[in-house]
Structures are given as C-alpha cells and as structure tokens.
Design a protein around this motif. Structure first.
Motif, mmCIF file in Angstrom:
data_model
loop_
_atom_site.group_PDB
_atom_site.id
_atom_site.type_symbol
_atom_site.label_atom_id
_atom_site.label_comp_id
_atom_site.label_asym_id
_atom_site.label_seq_id
_atom_site.Cartn_x
_atom_site.Cartn_y
_atom_site.Cartn_z
ATOM 1 N N GLN A 210 0.915 -1.274 -0.226
ATOM 2 C CA GLN A 210 -0.100 -0.054 -0.051
ATOM 3 C C GLN A 210 1.046 1.217 0.122
ATOM 4 N N THR A 211 0.507 2.259 -0.871
ATOM 5 C CA THR A 211 1.192 3.562 -0.685
ATOM 6 C C THR A 211 0.097 4.518 -1.056
ATOM 7 N N SER A 212 0.556 5.694 -0.410
ATOM 8 C CA SER A 212 -0.211 7.099 -0.579
ATOM 9 C C SER A 212 0.255 7.909 -1.708
ATOM 10 N N GLY A 213 1.322 7.428 -2.325
ATOM 11 C CA GLY A 213 2.024 8.476 -3.289
ATOM 12 C C GLY A 213 1.810 7.685 -4.843
ATOM 13 N N LEU A 214 2.218 8.333 -5.665
ATOM 14 C CA LEU A 214 2.284 7.878 -7.017
ATOM 15 C C LEU A 214 3.103 6.827 -7.315
ATOM 16 N N ILE A 215 2.400 5.730 -7.822
ATOM 17 C CA ILE A 215 3.173 4.530 -8.366
ATOM 18 C C ILE A 215 3.642 4.688 -9.816
#
Length: 318
Positions: A210-215
């Motif tokens: 899970q990430t809150s930034g751009l992948i």
C-alpha cells in the motif's frame, strides 16, 4: 468404677484382695459386680476395707485410649523437637535447603550474614550486578568481576561507522532503514523476495503493498488470473481476473462485501461458447450499478467492477 475389697488385718496384696465394679448407686444401696480383673470372690467380713484404687485394667484402658487418639504410626511421623528449626533462638542448620521463594533477610550487621537486595543496591548504587561475598569491604572486587563480563568493544555494533554483522540476528520490535541500498536486485526479482532478504516477510507469501503516493512503472503490469468452472465467492485476496468456463453448467461468481475495500477491482469474463450463463452477484443486498446481479450470457462477455465502499460500480463491459 473399680473398687478393691481387702481385710485390714492382712497386707494389701492381690492374693488377699478382691476387685469389684460398682455398677449402680441408689441412695445408700450400692450394686457391685464381684470377682473382676482375674480376682476371686472373698468371704467379706465386718471390718473389711473398701478403696477406689487404680487397677491394672484402669491403666491399660488409659493406654488403649491414648493409642486410639494418637496411634503409634502417627507418632512415628512426628519430628523430634531437637531436630527442627524453631521461630526463635540461635540454631545451626546443616545440609542444602532449597527455597521455593526468596527468603526475606534483615539488613546484615556482620560480614558473614546474608545481604538483601536493598542493602546491596545501597552499597553499589544499583548499577553493579556482581558483588563479592563481603558487600562491605569487597565492592572493588565486584566492580572488577563486572568489568570482566563486559563485551569487547570490537565485538559489538556501534551507533555510527561501517561494520560487518555476521550470524542470524532477530529483532523483537520494528526497526527502520534510512539508507539507499547499494546492491540492486535483478529486474526479474519480485518485491516479496527482496523484502524477504531483510526478514520482512517469507518469500512467496501473500502480502498487501500500500502507498499513498504515485506508483510509476516503466514496464508493463502483469495481473494474476484464475480459471473458474463452478460457483465461487471472491475475497479481497482473490485474483483480479476471473476467466469463467460454464461448459458443464451455469454458475455464479459472488462478489465480497464492498464495505471496507473501496477501490478493489475484479474482472469476470465468460470464455466458453455454451448457453450456460455466468452470473455475477453481490452480498448483503449490495448492487452492481443499481442491480444485485449482472449476467454474462454469451462467449467473451465480461464486466469489470470496482468497490466504492458501499456497492459495486461497473467500469468496463461489452
């Protein structure tokens, strides 16, 4: 009760006497049973004496009563008073005695007395774990023993500097890495395998990224697909792509609850030429664009849905 009858003009011995038992007293009338305890009835004449004396049977009766209340087997289990430790007085205890809990001792006053923790801490500041037998005069020896048990400076990890650590080190709590790795894995190495090298997860196990930034990915994205041939209830861990073959019989794909998995996506496609339908259905009266079901009736029909946190929305179909 027993009484002894005897002639006063002769010696009071068993040969001259008779033992009788008084069995009843009524006013001045006394009833006796004569010739008891092995004696014979005598010709009692005027002037004979009568005494209430202890007889041999009286003594044996007392002995029997004592043995009944305190059998010899019980007495044999009792310790002798001179072989036990008493609450007061100076006594010497021999042998090894093991205590199930720590004994409480007062503050020592001589060098041969046991020392309690409070006393030791007061002498060492609470920082010295090893002290000599005499806490009053041998603190220096205790300090020397403590130093001898310290690890060599060259054998420990320091806060700064480059050092090589060998062996398996396991952490009970989380730790952070604030550096850029100098060794890069090959393009074919999956992220899980890389993380497993750091002990974050077992290689090959399922986990959520899970990430809150751009992948951003320079290469393609490959999503796992699975073939379905019978009724199946999906879960949050199920593959995104579900390829359904209903040649044998019609069946249903049940979506999980949309609550709590907003953004979760599934694609369901019918791959066979039969007329058996594949029905996509919901749980808990949730809807797919307002309906509780979506039917794939012919070959290559598909639907892609996404959870909005409450229901399912169609993002693609044909």
């Amino acid at each position: 009760m027993p009484v002894t009858l005897y002639p006063k003009d002769l010696p009071l011995v068993i040969e001259n006497a008779e033992i009788a038992y008084i069995t009843d007293v009524d006013g001045d009338q006394i009833t006796v049973t004569r010739a008891q305890e092995g004696t014979t009835a005598k010709e009692v004449a005027t002037g004979w004496g009568v005494i209430a004396a202890i007889t041999a049977k009286s003594i044996t009766d007392i002995e029997d009563e004592v043995l009944t209340k305190a059998p010899a087997s019980d007495l044999a289990l009792k310790a002798n008073d001179n072989a036990v430790v008493h609450l007061t007085g100076n006594e010497t205890v021999a042998g090894v005695k093991t205590f199930s809990s720590s004994p409480i001792v007062p503050t020592p006053t001589t060098s041969t007395e046991a020392a309690n923790k409070t006393y030791v801490d007061s002498k060492t500041g609470g920082d010295i774990a090893i002290v000599a037998a005499d806490p009053d005069t041998s603190i220096a020896e205790g300090i020397a023993a403590l130093i001898a048990n310290k690890a060599e400076n060259s054998a420990v990890v320091h806060f700064s500097g480059t050092e090589t650590i060998t062996g398996d080190k396991r952490f009970n709590g989380a730790f952070g890495l604030n550096v850029t790795p100098t060794t890069q894995q090959t393009a074919a190495t999956d992220l899980g395998s890389v993380l497993s090298l750091f002990g974050f997860r077992a290689s090959g196990s399922t986990y959520t990224l899970q990430t809150s930034g751009l992948i951003k990915m320079d290469g393609g994205v490959r999503l796992t697909s699975i073939n379905r041939t019978a009724n199946q209830t999906l879960s949050a861990a199920s593959p995104v792509n579900n390829l359904c073959n209903a040649t044998t019989a019609a069946f249903a794909i049940t979506l999980p609850t949309a609550v709590g998995i907003a953004g979760q996506t599934y694609m369901i496609k019918k791959t066979d030429v039969s007329s058996n339908a594949v029905t996509v259905q919901t749980t808990s009266s949730q809807t797919i664009d307002g309906s509780t079901t979506y039917v794939l009736a012919s070959q290559y029909k598909y639907v892609t849905v996404i959870s909005d946190g409450s229901n399912w929305m169609i993002t693609g179909n044909n």
